[in-house]
Write an enzyme that holds these catalytic residues in place. Structure first.
Site, mmCIF file in Angstrom:
data_model
loop_
_atom_site.group_PDB
_atom_site.id
_atom_site.type_symbol
_atom_site.label_atom_id
_atom_site.label_comp_id
_atom_site.label_asym_id
_atom_site.label_seq_id
_atom_site.Cartn_x
_atom_site.Cartn_y
_atom_site.Cartn_z
ATOM 1 N N GLY A 39 45.794 41.955 44.065
ATOM 2 C CA GLY A 39 45.326 41.471 45.370
ATOM 3 C C GLY A 39 43.527 41.308 44.980
ATOM 4 N N SER A 40 43.017 41.277 45.994
ATOM 5 C CA SER A 40 41.515 41.164 46.186
ATOM 6 C C SER A 40 40.854 42.617 45.639
ATOM 7 C CB SER A 40 40.934 40.836 47.428
ATOM 8 O OG SER A 40 41.154 41.979 48.377
ATOM 9 N N THR A 41 39.702 42.531 44.907
ATOM 10 C CA THR A 41 38.897 43.633 44.583
ATOM 11 C C THR A 41 38.580 44.544 45.762
ATOM 12 O OG1 THR A 41 37.608 42.276 42.995
ATOM 13 C CG2 THR A 41 36.604 44.173 43.795
ATOM 14 N N VAL A 51 40.620 45.214 48.134
ATOM 15 C CA VAL A 51 42.096 45.859 48.506
ATOM 16 C C VAL A 51 42.227 46.726 47.027
ATOM 17 C CG1 VAL A 51 44.503 45.386 48.300
ATOM 18 C CG2 VAL A 51 43.351 44.047 49.596
ATOM 19 N N GLY A 52 42.056 46.339 45.896
ATOM 20 C CA GLY A 52 41.978 47.276 44.786
ATOM 21 C C GLY A 52 41.015 48.459 44.846
ATOM 22 N N GLU A 67 45.256 44.555 39.313
ATOM 23 C CA GLU A 67 45.206 43.279 38.933
ATOM 24 C C GLU A 67 44.450 42.463 40.026
ATOM 25 O OE1 GLU A 67 45.537 42.323 36.029
ATOM 26 O OE2 GLU A 67 47.094 43.553 35.339
ATOM 27 N N CYS A 119 44.601 33.996 40.152
ATOM 28 C CA CYS A 119 43.550 34.804 39.479
ATOM 29 C C CYS A 119 42.957 34.430 38.380
ATOM 30 C CB CYS A 119 44.021 36.386 39.515
ATOM 31 S SG CYS A 119 45.448 36.437 38.610
#
Length: 511
Positions: free
Chosen positions: A240-242, A244-245, A262, A296
């Site tokens: 997902g997005s940064t 979310v990470g 990722e 990505c």
């Protein structure tokens, strides 16, 4: 549509499964699933409840007790059967991927092929879960390490690769003896349901217990946060997005759990004066417009030497003029829609932002309308002359925007520009100069998890470990030795002497 019927997709579908059965919860609200291709509703999904999650978890824990004791090659045999069944359903499942997500039909079929390929890889890996033997410093002692199954693995996937990324994780975790709980993106839940239906046939025929491959579709507050905070889930893999990470890392790290992250990419291709332009251009165009810029690994920056800049720009504009945009399930088209109207708004915002900074749009950038574009999710891919340090260029816009950036001097200047972004996923250089290529791959070169020479940034093979550095998260999936992330490592020492010598020669005598 026939492919929906083949895959067992109903008008109303349930959102929780243990692989062998579905929980028929229908009071948690429904997801309306529409296609970005034509804006039409495909189906409804009844969201799972917190109670469903607990039932799934109980089933997973019970299944783990069984599955971890099945010899790894026999677990590989089940994965082999899954791969064979996916071959039978490649066409309809790939078509559903294309229609639900919006990527071209060729890419949809290619994504299912990735699932098949990782099954094949995992089957071989099931006989190669190697440890190492080390020489002990103590007489008549043997020391070695080995890997054990970890437990229930949470897999959270994004909309852009709705089935392949799950397979990267699930097939490796399966041969490692883990069980899986899959939370797919709420934007593309039908592909997950279809996969679960395919798995059910294999599990039933193989007389396996429920709970090895689990699926939970629901709200983030009811399902996602519960999984992140669940100490029974030792590993969570999130794509997902940064943003979310970062949240995932904080929550899971607080309970000392493991993560495979990722996240975002801001991938660049460097073109030096020694580049083969004919070779480079197709890679740039596919990298920038494939999946409508929603990979990505999408090529977002093209860093070109000033001596070939104008020639490259002219060739790119000509190539972009030949891109066919339209329904993703029409094989003649190169590019389909963005996932939804919110993505279109982000695309338009980024272009306005870069123009306000002095950027120049030299191709595309329009939101398309009219016949064939009724969903409102189609755009014309954009090429923008820009500077690397601008804020909007430093960000990842999940859309087909290619920033054209000029550099002068030697390869070290191009590398400095390339690395000067927060993300570090995929990278590439096009050059026939050996020294330039080796510099790009050196310790002082690309700071990304993937670095390529004379191929583009997207389209990674499953045989290599996939993942990036910096704000991309640092996780690794798929090939190489990524399987180790799904297991716990244990060091063993066996004393086969009649004495009890201590390490480091320590004496501890007891009368």
């Amino acid at each position: 549509m026939e492919f929906l019927k083949i895959l067992g997709i109903q008008e109303n579908n349930f959102g929780a499964s243990t692989g062998c059965k579905w929980f028929e919860t229908s009071d948690q609200g429904k997801l309306e699933v529409t296609s970005p291709a034509d804006g039409k509703r495909i189906a409804w999904v009844n969201m799972a409840s917190a109670e469903d999650y607990e039932k799934v978890m109980a089933s997973a824990l019970k299944a783990f007790d069984y599955w971890r004791m099945v010899p790894a090659p026999k677990r590989g045999e089940i994965v082999r059967r899954i791969g064979l069944r996916l071959r039978e359903f490649k066409n309809p499942l790939g078509t559903l991927v294309s229609y639900e997500m919006g990527k071209s039909l060729q890419e949809g079929w290619g994504e299912v092929q990735e699932m098949i390929d990782i099954c094949d890889f995992a089957v071989g890996q099931s006989r190669q879960l190697y440890g190492f033997t080390m020489h002990s410093e103590r007489v008549r002692h043997r020391m070695y390490d080995q890997y054990h199954p970890l437990g229930p693995v949470g897999i959270v996937t994004a909309f852009n690769f709705p089935v392949a990324v799950w397979a990267w994780n699930a097939m490796l975790a399966a041969i490692c003896g883990d069980v899986m709980i899959w939370k797919p993106s709420s934007k593309v839940p039908l592909t997950a349901i279809a996969v679960q239906n395919i798995l059910k046939e294999v599990l039933t025929e193989s007389e396996l217990p429920e709970g090895i491959f689990n699926l939970v579709i629901g709200r983030g507050s009811a399902i996602g946060e519960r999984m992140l905070n669940d100490k029974r889930v030792p590993l969570i893999s999130v794509t997902g997005s940064t943003q979310v990470g970062r949240h995932t890392a904080e929550v899971v790290g607080k309970r000392l759990g493991r993560t495979i992250l990722e996240l975002g990419g801001n991938n660049a291709i460097v073109m030096t004066p020694d580049a083969d332009m004919k070779l480079a251009l197709p890679a740039v165009v596919f990298g920038a417009v494939g999946t409508a810029g929603q990979r990505c690994t999408t090529t977002r920056r093209l860093i070109v030497h000033e001596t070939i800049y104008e020639k490259c720009k002219e060739a790119l504009v000509k190539a972009y003029g030949g891109i066919r945009i339209g329904s993703p399930i029409d094989e003649k088209n190169h590019m389909g829609p963005l996932i939804d109207k919110a993505a279109v708004e982000a695309f338009a915002y980024a272009l306005e932002k870069v123009k306000s900074m002095g950027g120049k749009i030299i191709f595309g950038g329009q939101v398309l309308s009219g016949t064939g574009y009724e969903s409102g999710c189609y755009v014309s891919p954009a090429i923008v002359e820009a500077e690397n340090h601008w804020n909007i260029v430093q960000e990842e816009t999940f859309a087909p925007i290619l920033y054209l950036i000029k550099y002068s001097g030697g390869i070290e200047n191009a590398i400095a520009l390339h690395n000067d972004v927060p993300q570090g996923l995929s990278s590439a250089i096009f050059s026939n100069n050996l020294r330039e290529c080796e510099a790009f791959l050196s310790h002082a070169g690309s700071d990304c998890g993937i670095a390529n020479v004379n191929i583009g940034t997207s389209g990674a093979e499953i045989g290599g470990a996939f993942g990036g550095e910096k704000e991309t998260g640092g996780g690794r999936e798929s090939g190489s030795d990524a399987w180790k992330g799904y297991m716990r490592r244990q060091t063993n020492t066996i004393n086969w002497s009649t004495d009890l010598p201590l390490a480091q020669g320590i004496k501890f005598d007891i009368d």
